[in-house]
Design a protein around this motif. Sequence first.
Motif, short mmCIF file in Angstrom:
data_model
loop_
_atom_site.label_atom_id
_atom_site.label_comp_id
_atom_site.label_asym_id
_atom_site.label_seq_id
_atom_site.Cartn_x
_atom_site.Cartn_y
_atom_site.Cartn_z
N THR A 1 0.81 -1.23 0.00
CA THR A 1 0.00 0.00 0.00
C THR A 1 0.84 1.28 0.00
O THR A 1 0.32 2.36 -0.28
CB THR A 1 -0.95 0.02 1.23
N LYS A 2 2.11 1.18 0.42
CA LYS A 2 3.02 2.34 0.45
C LYS A 2 2.39 3.59 1.08
O LYS A 2 2.28 4.65 0.43
CB LYS A 2 3.50 2.66 -0.97
N PRO A 3 2.00 3.49 2.34
CA PRO A 3 1.34 4.64 2.98
C PRO A 3 2.34 5.69 3.46
O PRO A 3 3.54 5.43 3.59
CB PRO A 3 0.67 4.00 4.19
N ASP A 4 1.82 6.89 3.73
CA ASP A 4 2.63 7.95 4.34
C ASP A 4 2.73 7.75 5.85
O ASP A 4 3.70 8.14 6.48
CB ASP A 4 1.96 9.33 4.13
N LEU A 5 1.66 7.18 6.42
CA LEU A 5 1.53 7.12 7.87
C LEU A 5 1.25 5.70 8.35
O LEU A 5 0.53 4.95 7.68
CB LEU A 5 0.35 7.98 8.35
N LEU A 6 1.81 5.37 9.52
CA LEU A 6 1.40 4.14 10.21
C LEU A 6 0.75 4.52 11.54
O LEU A 6 1.35 5.27 12.33
CB LEU A 6 2.61 3.23 10.48
N PHE A 7 -0.45 4.06 11.76
CA PHE A 7 -1.14 4.22 13.04
C PHE A 7 -0.98 2.92 13.82
O PHE A 7 -1.46 1.87 13.39
CB PHE A 7 -2.62 4.53 12.82
N ASP A 8 -0.32 3.00 14.95
CA ASP A 8 -0.01 1.80 15.74
C ASP A 8 -0.94 1.72 16.95
O ASP A 8 -0.82 2.50 17.89
CB ASP A 8 1.46 1.86 16.17
N VAL A 9 -1.86 0.75 16.90
CA VAL A 9 -2.84 0.59 17.99
C VAL A 9 -2.78 -0.84 18.53
O VAL A 9 -3.78 -1.40 18.99
CB VAL A 9 -4.27 0.94 17.51
N VAL A 10 -1.58 -1.45 18.44
CA VAL A 10 -1.44 -2.84 18.91
C VAL A 10 -1.25 -2.87 20.42
O VAL A 10 -1.10 -1.82 21.07
CB VAL A 10 -0.25 -3.55 18.21
N VAL A 11 -1.22 -4.07 20.98
CA VAL A 11 -0.94 -4.21 22.41
C VAL A 11 0.50 -3.77 22.67
O VAL A 11 1.36 -3.88 21.77
CB VAL A 11 -1.16 -5.68 22.89
N PRO A 12 0.79 -3.29 23.90
CA PRO A 12 2.12 -2.73 24.16
C PRO A 12 3.27 -3.69 23.85
O PRO A 12 4.31 -3.27 23.36
CB PRO A 12 2.07 -2.39 25.66
N SER A 13 3.09 -4.98 24.09
CA SER A 13 4.20 -5.92 23.89
C SER A 13 4.60 -6.05 22.42
O SER A 13 5.72 -6.45 22.11
CB SER A 13 3.82 -7.30 24.45
N ALA A 14 3.70 -5.69 21.51
CA ALA A 14 4.01 -5.80 20.07
C ALA A 14 4.51 -4.48 19.49
O ALA A 14 4.90 -4.40 18.32
CB ALA A 14 2.76 -6.26 19.31
#
Length: 343
Positions: free
Chosen positions: A68-81
């Motif tokens: 997808t080659k995005p500009d942004l990554l939104f990280d909403v995973v569990v803290p350990s990941a």
Amino acid sequence: MAFRAVLAGCGNMAKGWLKAVTEAPELKGRIDIVGLVDIDLAAADRLRAEFGLGAATGTDLDAVLSATKPDLLFDVVVPSARRDVVLTGLRHRCHVLTEKPMAASLEQARELVGAAKSAGRIHAVVQNRRFVEGVRRIRETIASGALGELTALHADFFIGAHFGGFREAMDHVLLLDMSIHTLDAARFMAGLDPLAVYCLETNPRGSWYAHGAAANAIFEFANDVVFTYRGSWVAEGATTSWESAWRIIGTAGTLLWDGADSFQLKLVADDSGFLRPLKDAVVPPPPHPSQTHGHASVIADFLDAVESRQPPETAGSDNIKSLAMVFAAIESARTHQRVLIQA
Ligand SMILES: NC(=O)c1ccc[n+]([C@@H]2O[C@H](COP(=O)([O-])OP(=O)(O)OC[C@H]3O[C@@H](n4cnc5c(N)ncnc54)[C@H](O)[C@@H]3O)[C@@H](O)[C@H]2O)c1
């Protein structure tokens, strides 16, 4: 043109993000969600259907970012990941907005701040509970000098919260998963660096958490300012607000905030009498009302930073100071010693 974004971690909090992205006026039309990633593909597919998105879904972040080659990554995973997800995003040259806590350890947080700097990408943390009206109004009150010189902040957080899920199994659950909001708010309100902490952490009798559902901490800030935090996630009855209940003291008076809509600002009226006469004063409005919309405000601040290449308010390089407060409190609880706070 809208930013292209991939969101990783399609659990409960992701719904809050997508609600903000699709509905908040300050974000409307600014973000195109092009990918949803979760180790549980069904969770990603459910989220896509719930929000009517045209995004690709997948279980392999690396593959979805390549496709997808995005500009942004939104990280909403569990803290350990978190560490692996953020590093993967930076490797793909994404600007990364990450949920709190920004890392599972201070060493990992330093690694992520360094990786973002080397990649020349914006790396910011969703510290949404500083983007609320009360916190902004208190910072404004303190900065105005109305309280005289700030001497102390006290925060009480008491909620009997039955989440289920990862929180009930994790160590130091209150300090690591929740207190960061209150500690970060105190640092923001005071506008001062935290220096040291003494903390007693417990898992009270009857707790439904595996570890650390309550904590009492005394922080030393610069300028001889003291900040105390009393918190419990197993306090049934008489709950406080999620923003905590606050007492803030300066040389000229005291400010109380219930964590919701009630403020009392009591200032010394003159220097006569055993208990000095007081006058009520008005708590000023937030200087920028657009900064009081929680997640929507944090995401908007992040987009503004990407556009302007100026650091966002919750840049990882600054937010690490709040995380350092958490880990110093944990270390103090473990050793029963006063611990210096070093980001
Ligand atoms: N800012 C806030 O007010 C706030 C509130 C709640 C939660 N949070 C934070 O949001 C984050 C997520 O919490 P939640 O309540 O949504 O948890 P959750 O368990 O509901 O969702 C997390 C999701 O991440 C997925 N996941 C785990 N490892 C992954 C990986 N390597 N790659 C992709 N997906 C992966 C899980 O399958 C799950 O669907 C946590 O860091 C939490 O502390 C923040």
